[in-house]
Design a protein around this motif. Structure first.
Motif, mmCIF file in Angstrom:
data_model
loop_
_atom_site.group_PDB
_atom_site.id
_atom_site.type_symbol
_atom_site.label_atom_id
_atom_site.label_comp_id
_atom_site.label_asym_id
_atom_site.label_seq_id
_atom_site.Cartn_x
_atom_site.Cartn_y
_atom_site.Cartn_z
ATOM 1 N N ALA B 97 -44.461 21.693 6.702
ATOM 2 C CA ALA B 97 -44.818 20.150 6.692
ATOM 3 C C ALA B 97 -46.365 19.854 7.031
ATOM 4 N N ARG B 98 -46.900 20.509 7.805
ATOM 5 C CA ARG B 98 -48.266 20.492 8.182
ATOM 6 C C ARG B 98 -49.498 21.341 7.408
ATOM 7 N N SER B 169 -58.090 6.811 12.192
ATOM 8 C CA SER B 169 -57.095 7.883 12.221
ATOM 9 C C SER B 169 -55.954 7.973 11.083
ATOM 10 N N GLY B 170 -55.527 9.161 11.282
ATOM 11 C CA GLY B 170 -54.323 9.113 10.448
ATOM 12 C C GLY B 170 -54.506 9.747 9.008
ATOM 13 N N ARG B 171 -53.392 10.149 8.437
ATOM 14 C CA ARG B 171 -53.444 10.555 6.868
ATOM 15 C C ARG B 171 -52.615 9.584 5.991
ATOM 16 N N THR B 262 -57.135 16.611 16.167
ATOM 17 C CA THR B 262 -56.859 15.896 17.469
ATOM 18 C C THR B 262 -57.566 14.543 17.372
ATOM 19 N N PHE B 264 -58.845 12.954 14.915
ATOM 20 C CA PHE B 264 -58.710 12.014 14.036
ATOM 21 C C PHE B 264 -56.938 11.835 13.731
ATOM 22 N N ALA B 265 -56.236 12.286 14.570
ATOM 23 C CA ALA B 265 -54.668 12.209 14.623
ATOM 24 C C ALA B 265 -54.170 12.611 13.139
ATOM 25 N N PRO B 267 -52.333 14.870 10.758
ATOM 26 C CA PRO B 267 -51.320 15.768 10.990
ATOM 27 C C PRO B 267 -51.273 17.115 10.438
ATOM 28 N N ARG B 271 -53.673 20.532 15.085
ATOM 29 C CA ARG B 271 -53.288 19.797 16.024
ATOM 30 C C ARG B 271 -51.867 20.254 16.795
ATOM 31 N N TYR B 272 -51.050 20.936 15.790
ATOM 32 C CA TYR B 272 -49.912 21.475 16.144
ATOM 33 C C TYR B 272 -49.929 22.834 17.068
#
Lengths: 512, 317
Positions: B97-98, B169-171, B262, B264-265, B267, B271-272
């Motif tokens: 998924a990442r 942040s985010g995607r 991390t 920019f959040a 996914p 980060r994992y």
């Protein structure tokens, strides 16, 4: 004249009526509240497997417990149970459930569902996160469709404290779940499966049939933002409405921007824990205890959020022992060290014991406030002649380091249950997080007696004796009753937060 | 050529095996117990030894380390990366998924680096010691030395908070959508900056070396335009070492995603893996490191193949 009198009465009545109506009208229905969630995956969709406070926020939106501790009244208030009885011997808890409560799949709440939820949590083969909370329970009986009885293994008067993190789920949703579905609770919001993205965000939509009333918000979005600085930028930008666990130091700036802090805490505490198998001399421990300036720590490292802690009993509660205490007194610390004959012979500022400089191993956690507090304590100890050396580790390695005894002293933040109001679990030898590294049988006996005694006066006496021992033996240096803060943006309203930090009453949150 | 690729793939498998083994045992040596994550210290007690023992048994952590290792290898051979101790979810699924997000970010970061480094490096070499050359030198130094998390926050303050042009942040959605593009600009620039300086300096020095070569004088003597001399004759030869370093920079950028994702959040796997390390979640760290290494190995095999194709002096032997 008469007309004018009636007119006045009419106007006054109208004003009063409007006064009553305005707050209610102010609550807006609809909208989506966005919460910044500081983790790397979104909370588990299953409330019963959540393992941290942040995720338990979300659990509280999806499902309800039987009861909850209310900070304002300092008592337990009904949620899914309308009332409860505790037998005189303290061994049987009978809960009367609310009638007509619906789970999100339309199934009605019954005692059977509560029993199956609890049995699932405490399943010996696969214990879930709350299993420890149910460990005092021996058997569970369903008395009728709306009455359940929990029979205890032994007397445990604080059992109700355990219950607000035991969420009730619809058993069909976890025993035979359809593919791609999630467990089902009866909370004010339910998961939108299509928008559950484990690495990004989750969306909850309102459950209009919620037993306490239709929620004001249409949706709540939980967005993963691991970095606090980023979360605060988003809060200022208005793309996020709530940030969990802000820093006290940011508060003045955020308040000036119209943000709303929610400060909470009760038995949230911080101590300098001491490894009793390494720091064996009570005189050295006492010197450490008196050298710690609690207020300076609160102001310097925590932006003023907190109250100094002088003993382990929470101030003003039924068990506080005001006869003992450890307030900051560096002169007393120096006097104790002088009296012990530990002098600084080589004039480098650090005293020696048997010709060897005092050098305590002081590991800390790699987190800004934690590090600041540790460095401040290092300086405070140095001022009375106690040397330390600091190392830094990530969160879990640090916790484990202290748990397994690889430390001399450490700054340790935690929280106990709201009842009994005492910072105690790190001295309970039965606990996983018992960190003091020594057998303390007298203390242990008192802890076990206190937790199994029904009479509150007798319990209070036990807890007061525990506090006396902890201070007189200087088993730790009391630090602070720390307060924590969640920050809401200017548009979010109505959020209440329990002492643990879990926000509840989400059906009454609204966005203006 | 195929024989060469197969040999390189076999070497890659050996590298992966080595990485898996080192990561597995180094995690065992690190302090801490993964079960602690399941019983958070902040939650205020409630865990007794029976519950701890049951949890250890559930995740096989009560077995000897060597047995755990052999079981892990056996499962790995079946492409089963185990379940996360923290979430009880399959690690393989989480990585799948990442991975697209990390790949997307790495490629965009590399693109940013190349798009800046290539023209600036060429101009710096062609106009050696000019103002542009001096500016590029400062730029290279700045992009190499500024910590990426700090650069990220600065960009966020400017473009998200002050100008409100870009999301912080985010995607969001597909990269080719406007929303998706807006979300990746800042993370990609921040990540790309890590490689820009090195590439810029490398392009410059490689170009300088080539520009002094005799065959370019011959080209000029033949009356070719300067632009043709530079782009057709000089640049192609100067790019040979750049391609090699580009391959290695993919590794740097993949590692760099740990911080950028991390801040920019984003996914992705970076980060994992950070989360796995902090939680001491063995299967997560092992799986994520394996996935990142796999990416690095594949890119370097590709680079080796391209290198042979670009430079006729190198053969598939």
């Amino acid at each position: 004249m008469r007309y004018s009198r009636w007119a006045s009465v009419f106007v006054v009545s109208l004003v009063l009526l409007l006064g009553l109506l305005v707050p209610a009208m102010a609550q807006v229905r609809g909208g989506t509240l966005v919460i910044a969630y500081q983790s790397n995956t979104v909370p588990e969709p299953d409330p019963q497997v959540t393992r941290n406070i942040g995720a338990q926020w979300v659990a509280e939106m999806i499902a309800d417990p039987l009861l909850r501790y209310d900070n304002a009244t300092e008592s337990f208030v009904p949620v899914l149970a309308t009332s409860w009885d505790i037998s005189e011997d303290g061994l049987h808890y009978t809960f009367h459930l609310r009638e007509g409560v619906l789970f999100h799949n339309g199934v009605t709440l019954t005692a059977e569902a509560v029993a199956k939820s609890y049995e699932r949590i405490r399943d010996a083969a696969n214990p879930l996160a709350g299993a420890g909370l149910l460990s005092p329970v021996d058997t569970i009986e369903v008395l009728d469709p709306l009455t359940i009885r929990l029979n205890m293994k032994s007397v445990f008067p604080d059992f109700l404290s355990n219950m607000d993190r035991l969420w009730i789920l619809e058993p069909g949703s976890f025993t035979n779940p359809p593919a791609g579905s999630y467990v089902v609770g009866c909370g004010p919001f339910r998961i939108v499966p299509a928008e559950y993205k484990i690495d990004q965000s989750m969306v909850l939509e309102k459950f209009a049939q919620y037993w306490a009333g239709e929620p004001y918000l249409d949706k709540i979005q939980i967005r993963i933002i691991p970095d606090m600085a980023t979360a605060l930028i988003e809060l200022e930008q208005g793309t996020v409405d709530v940030v969990q666990y802000g820093s006290g130091k940011d508060l003045p700036r955020l308040e000036a921007l119209g943000m709303q802090p929610i400060i909470f805490g009760r038995v949230n505490w911080a101590n300098v824990v001491i490894n009793l198998s390494h720091v064996t001399d009570v005189r050295l421990r006492k010197a450490i205890m008196y050298a710690v300036d609690q207020q300076a720590l609160i102001d310097g490292a925590y932006g003023g959020l907190g109250d100094p802690m002088y003993r382990m009993g929470y101030p003003g509660t039924w068990l506080e022992n005001t006869k003992v205490g450890a307030a900051y007194d560096p002169e007393e610390a120096k006097r104790i060290l002088d009296e012990a004959g530990w002098k600084d012979t080589n004039k480098d500022g650090i005293r020696e014991i048997d010709g060897k400089e005092i050098d305590l191993y002081f590991p800390t956690r790699n987190q800004a406030e934690w590090v600041a507090a540790t460095q401040m304590i290092q300086q405070m100890l140095r001022e009375v002649g106690i040397g330390t050396h600091i190392t830094m580790a990530e969160r879990m390695p640090f916790y484990d380091q202290v748990r397994t005894g690889d430390y001399d002293i450490a700054w340790w933040l935690s929280n106990d249950s709201a009842e009994p109001p005492i910072a105690l679990y790190t001295w309970d030898m039965r606990e996983y997080w018992c960190v003091h590294q020594a057998k303390t049988p007298v203390l242990q006996l008192l802890i076990e007696q206190a937790e199994s005694e029904l009479d509150r006066d007798t319990r209070s006496a036990y807890y007061q004796e525990i506090q006396r021992i902890l201070i007189e033996e200087a088993y730790a240096a009391p630090g602070m009753w720390n307060k924590q803060v969640h920050v809401m943006g200017p548009k979010a309203h109505g959020m209440l937060v329990a002492s643990t930090g879990i926000a509840y009453n989400s059906h009454l949150w609204w966005k203006g | 050529m195929w024989g060469y690729i197969v040999r390189r793939l076999l070497t890659g498998i050996l590298v992966l095996f080595g990485v898996v083994t080192i990561v597995f045992f180094s995690l065992q040596l690190a302090p801490g117990d993964p079960i602690s994550m399941l019983i958070p210290a902040e939650a205020g007690g409630g865990a007794n030894p029976e519950i701890v023992a049951a949890l250890k048994a559930k995740y096989g952590l009560d077995r000897p380390v060597v047995v755990q290792y052999l079981i892990y290898l056996k499962n790995l051979a079946r492409l089963d990366l185990g379940r996360s101790i923290s979430t009880d979810r399959p690690v393989g699924e989480a990585l799948l998924a990442r991975y697209p997000a990390t790949l997307e970010l790495t490629v965009c970061g590399l693109l940013v680096a190349v798009l800046i480094a290539l023209p600036v490096g060429i101009i710096s070499a062609v106009r050696q010691n000019s103002v542009i050359d001096n500016i590029s030198r400062v730029l290279a130094l700045a992009t190499t030395s500024i910590p990426s998390f700090w650069l990220g926050l600065l960009l966020m303050l400017l473009f998200s908070l002050q100008l409100r042009w870009l999301p912080a942040s985010g995607r969001a959605g597909a990269l080719w959508s406007w929303d998706g593009l807006k979300h990746i600009i800042m993370p990609a620039v921040t990540l790309g900056a890590m490689a820009t300086g090195i590439l810029m300096r490398l392009v410059r020095s490689a170009m300088l070396e080539v520009l002094r070569a005799d065959y370019l004088n011959t080209a000029r003597a033949k009356g070719l335009r300067e632009r043709t001399v530079i782009y057709r004759h000089a640049l192609r030869n100067a790019l040979i070492p750049v391609i090699t370093v580009l391959g290695l920079q993919v590794g740097t950028l993949l590692g760099g995603t740990v911080v950028i994702e991390t801040v920019f959040a984003w996914p992705g796997i970076g980060r994992y893996v950070i989360w796995g390390i902090m939680a001491k979640d063995f299967p997560v760290v092992q799986g994520a490191v394996l996935a990142l290494t796999l990416g690095f190995v594949i890119v370097n095999i590709l680079v080796d193949v391209i290198y042979c194709a670009v430079d006729p002096r190198v053969t598939y032997s």
